[in-house]
Design a protein around this motif. Structure first.
Motif, PDB file in Angstrom:
ATOM      1  N   THR A   1      -7.094  -1.118  11.001  1.00  0.00           N
ATOM      2  CA  THR A   1      -7.957  -1.408   9.857  1.00  0.00           C
ATOM      3  C   THR A   1      -8.078  -0.192   8.948  1.00  0.00           C
ATOM      4  O   THR A   1      -7.988  -0.303   7.716  1.00  0.00           O
ATOM      5  CB  THR A   1      -9.354  -1.843  10.324  1.00  0.00           C
ATOM      6  OG1 THR A   1      -9.229  -3.002  11.162  1.00  0.00           O
ATOM      7  CG2 THR A   1     -10.259  -2.168   9.152  1.00  0.00           C
ATOM      8  N   VAL A   2      -8.271   0.975   9.543  1.00  0.00           N
ATOM      9  CA  VAL A   2      -8.414   2.208   8.750  1.00  0.00           C
ATOM     10  C   VAL A   2      -7.112   2.524   8.019  1.00  0.00           C
ATOM     11  O   VAL A   2      -7.108   2.793   6.806  1.00  0.00           O
ATOM     12  CB  VAL A   2      -8.821   3.389   9.650  1.00  0.00           C
ATOM     13  CG1 VAL A   2      -8.793   4.700   8.869  1.00  0.00           C
ATOM     14  CG2 VAL A   2     -10.208   3.157  10.235  1.00  0.00           C
ATOM     15  N   ASN A   3      -6.010   2.493   8.729  1.00  0.00           N
ATOM     16  CA  ASN A   3      -4.732   2.853   8.106  1.00  0.00           C
ATOM     17  C   ASN A   3      -4.350   1.894   6.984  1.00  0.00           C
ATOM     18  O   ASN A   3      -3.690   2.289   6.006  1.00  0.00           O
ATOM     19  CB  ASN A   3      -3.630   2.887   9.164  1.00  0.00           C
ATOM     20  CG  ASN A   3      -3.732   4.097  10.082  1.00  0.00           C
ATOM     21  OD1 ASN A   3      -4.423   5.073   9.764  1.00  0.00           O
ATOM     22  ND2 ASN A   3      -3.059   4.045  11.220  1.00  0.00           N
ATOM     23  N   ALA A   4      -4.767   0.639   7.100  1.00  0.00           N
ATOM     24  CA  ALA A   4      -4.435  -0.343   6.069  1.00  0.00           C
ATOM     25  C   ALA A   4      -5.102  -0.027   4.733  1.00  0.00           C
ATOM     26  O   ALA A   4      -4.637  -0.474   3.686  1.00  0.00           O
ATOM     27  CB  ALA A   4      -4.829  -1.745   6.532  1.00  0.00           C
ATOM     28  N   THR A   5      -6.178   0.770   4.762  1.00  0.00           N
ATOM     29  CA  THR A   5      -6.853   1.132   3.506  1.00  0.00           C
ATOM     30  C   THR A   5      -6.149   2.288   2.793  1.00  0.00           C
ATOM     31  O   THR A   5      -6.509   2.609   1.667  1.00  0.00           O
ATOM     32  CB  THR A   5      -8.316   1.529   3.772  1.00  0.00           C
ATOM     33  OG1 THR A   5      -8.366   2.753   4.517  1.00  0.00           O
ATOM     34  CG2 THR A   5      -9.054   0.435   4.535  1.00  0.00           C
ATOM     35  N   ARG A   6      -5.206   2.932   3.465  1.00  0.00           N
ATOM     36  CA  ARG A   6      -4.442   4.060   2.921  1.00  0.00           C
ATOM     37  C   ARG A   6      -5.370   5.119   2.314  1.00  0.00           C
ATOM     38  O   ARG A   6      -5.297   5.467   1.139  1.00  0.00           O
ATOM     39  CB  ARG A   6      -3.443   3.566   1.871  1.00  0.00           C
ATOM     40  CG  ARG A   6      -2.493   2.515   2.404  1.00  0.00           C
ATOM     41  CD  ARG A   6      -1.518   2.047   1.372  1.00  0.00           C
ATOM     42  NE  ARG A   6      -0.611   3.117   0.965  1.00  0.00           N
ATOM     43  CZ  ARG A   6       0.335   2.980   0.037  1.00  0.00           C
ATOM     44  NH1 ARG A   6       0.481   1.813  -0.581  1.00  0.00           N
ATOM     45  NH2 ARG A   6       1.108   4.001  -0.275  1.00  0.00           N
ATOM     46  N   PRO A   7      -6.268   5.671   3.152  1.00  0.00           N
ATOM     47  CA  PRO A   7      -7.243   6.629   2.635  1.00  0.00           C
ATOM     48  C   PRO A   7      -6.623   8.001   2.401  1.00  0.00           C
ATOM     49  O   PRO A   7      -5.564   8.338   2.953  1.00  0.00           O
ATOM     50  CB  PRO A   7      -8.281   6.690   3.748  1.00  0.00           C
ATOM     51  CG  PRO A   7      -7.479   6.446   4.995  1.00  0.00           C
ATOM     52  CD  PRO A   7      -6.410   5.464   4.602  1.00  0.00           C
ATOM     53  N   ASP A   8      -7.308   8.806   1.599  1.00  0.00           N
ATOM     54  CA  ASP A   8      -6.895  10.202   1.409  1.00  0.00           C
ATOM     55  C   ASP A   8      -7.433  11.078   2.538  1.00  0.00           C
ATOM     56  O   ASP A   8      -6.857  12.127   2.831  1.00  0.00           O
ATOM     57  CB  ASP A   8      -7.418  10.724   0.060  1.00  0.00           C
ATOM     58  CG  ASP A   8      -6.823   9.956  -1.110  1.00  0.00           C
ATOM     59  OD1 ASP A   8      -5.589   9.973  -1.250  1.00  0.00           O
ATOM     60  OD2 ASP A   8      -7.593   9.325  -1.861  1.00  0.00           O
TER      61      ASP A   8
END
Length: 439
Positions: A243-250
């Protein structure tokens, strides 16, 4: 101190026992006749449930063998949630019960109630059945006369049916109990499904006056309160990571309460965290549950997984300062939060984002000129009406708030503690998008 603690524990157990007895009385005793199999089965459930609940809590806190914790956790913690909503549903049913009784009273019952024939004068005795009645007079003679046809004025009196009220009470009790049990089971089932399917993404824009234009749109994925343990394990951790990686955060911020257990027991469950990916890295601060689980070991473990622990420390990123402080629970080990160490000697012209597990740490953040504090801890209340208790203990339960020149964002968390259930407080991974006010 030990005596006071023991008295508090006994008081809590006594209250819990009284509430269980009340719910058992309404759901089991009042809906069954005698001591048949239905009552025995219901009683067994209301004895086993609280015993397993207490055993699960004791096993987790005492560091019992992990296989035992896992065996007790599911039934024990689910009963904790179910007992809460059974209680609330039964209490709500008390308001419905008299309304249902009055409705039945107005409608009445089908069928005929027993009729009691009126007696004559004491000197008379009525004998015989059928269309003729033999009347014995005081003189000893008897006469036979046709049975008089009753008139409206001579309508026989009706005696109350001794079985009517208990039957009605039983019917009302069963209807109310069935509705209460259905509502409680459905609520807990839906809330458990919501946790096990994984957190949903929530997006919030936070403007920062000191943020340079080049950092406008910088995304921080905030993850709190995963609570890996005897219930939520490796599969759940992988779900959170995906879920976190799918948001492609900085940048990724894990703001405490990652685990409920030792590295030995939960190291494999936490392994998927090594796959967290962000351009500027993933950072971690301790929560209170880390200090119940061996904080020092977990700090080293997350470091091996590629996360950067911020133990009362600060790092200078290209566009702002990122700082982190230990949780308040660390004071019990002499490793509590140190805001001066984390924030002293920094350039006040630069924006500062602080990771601190508990929202109550906001007051120190304001004193030290922090622009944004990211926290968790509250679970948003997790089980309504727990949000009311959380509001009494925290300045902000969930969402974005402002204290002076400092903004505070509190995540509801990705997992759950105790019951793997959430009601009225859905789990989330929050993507904070920073906005430069001069952009």
């Amino acid at each position: 101190m030990v005596i006071v603690f023991a008295l508090v524990v006994l008081a809590v157990l006594a209250v819990a026992a009284a509430l269980h007895w009340y719910v058992w009385r309404r759901l089991v005793r009042d809906t069954t006749r005698g001591r048949g199999p239905a009552r025995r089965a219901g009683t067994a459930v209301f004895v086993a449930g609280p015993v397993l609940m207490v055993a699960a809590l004791v096993a987790e806190r005492s560091g019992a063998p992990f296989w035992l914790q896992r065996t007790l956790a599911w039934p024990g913690f689910l009963w904790m949630a179910l007992a809460l909503y059974l209680l609330l549903a039964v209490v709500a049913g008390e308001a419905v019960r008299p309304l249902l009784r009055r409705a039945l009273d107005r409608r009445g019952r089908p069928g005929r109630d027993p009729v009691v024939a009126p007696l004559g004068r004491p000197s008379q005795l009525v004998t015989g059945q059928g269309p003729e009645v033999r009347r014995v007079e005081p003189s000893g003679t008897s006469t036979v006369a046709p049975e008089p046809r009753p008139t409206a004025a001579a309508e026989p009196a009706r005696a109350p049916d001794p079985y009517l009220a208990p039957t009605r009470r039983l019917f009302v009790s069963r209807v109310v109990a069935g509705a209460a049990a259905t509502a409680a089971v459905a609520t807990v089932g839906h809330g458990t499904y919501g946790v096990l399917r994984g957190p949903r993404v929530k997006r919030v824009t936070v403007p920062l006056a000191k943020l340079p234009r080049a950092a406008h749109g910088f995304r921080i994925a905030v993850v709190s309160d995963i609570h890996l343990g005897p219930v939520l394990g490796r599969d759940f951790a992988q779900r959170v990571v995906d879920t976190v990686n799918a948001t492609r955060p900085d940048l990724i911020a894990v703001v405490g309460d990652l685990v409920d257990g030792s590295v030995k027991d939960l190291g494999p469950a936490a392994a998927p965290l090594a796959r967290l990916t962000a351009r500027n890295g993933a950072y971690f601060v301790t929560g209170n549950h880390e200090y119940f689980s061996g904080a020092e070991q977990w700090v080293e473990e997350v470091r091996t997984l590629g996360l950067h622990p911020l133990e009362n420390a600060r790092t200078e990123l290209p566009y702002f300062d990122l700082a982190g402080v230990n949780d308040l629970q660390g004071e019990s080990e002499g490793r509590g939060p140190d805001f001066d160490k984390a924030l002293a000697d920094r350039d006040p012209a630069r924006a500062c984002v602080l990771l601190a597990h508990q929202p109550v740490q906001i007051h120190e953040a304001v004193r030290h000129g922090v622009d944004l504090q990211l926290s968790g801890h509250t679970h948003g209340g997790q089980l309504w009406p727990g949000s009311l208790l959380a509001a009494a203990a925290n300045p902000t339960v969930a969402g974005l708030d402002r204290y002076g020149d400092t903004q505070l964002y509190v995540s509801r968390g990705a997992g759950a503690w105790g019951p793997p259930t959430r009601v009225g407080a859905p789990s989330d991974v929050t993507v904070i998008e920073l906005a430069a006010t001069r952009a």
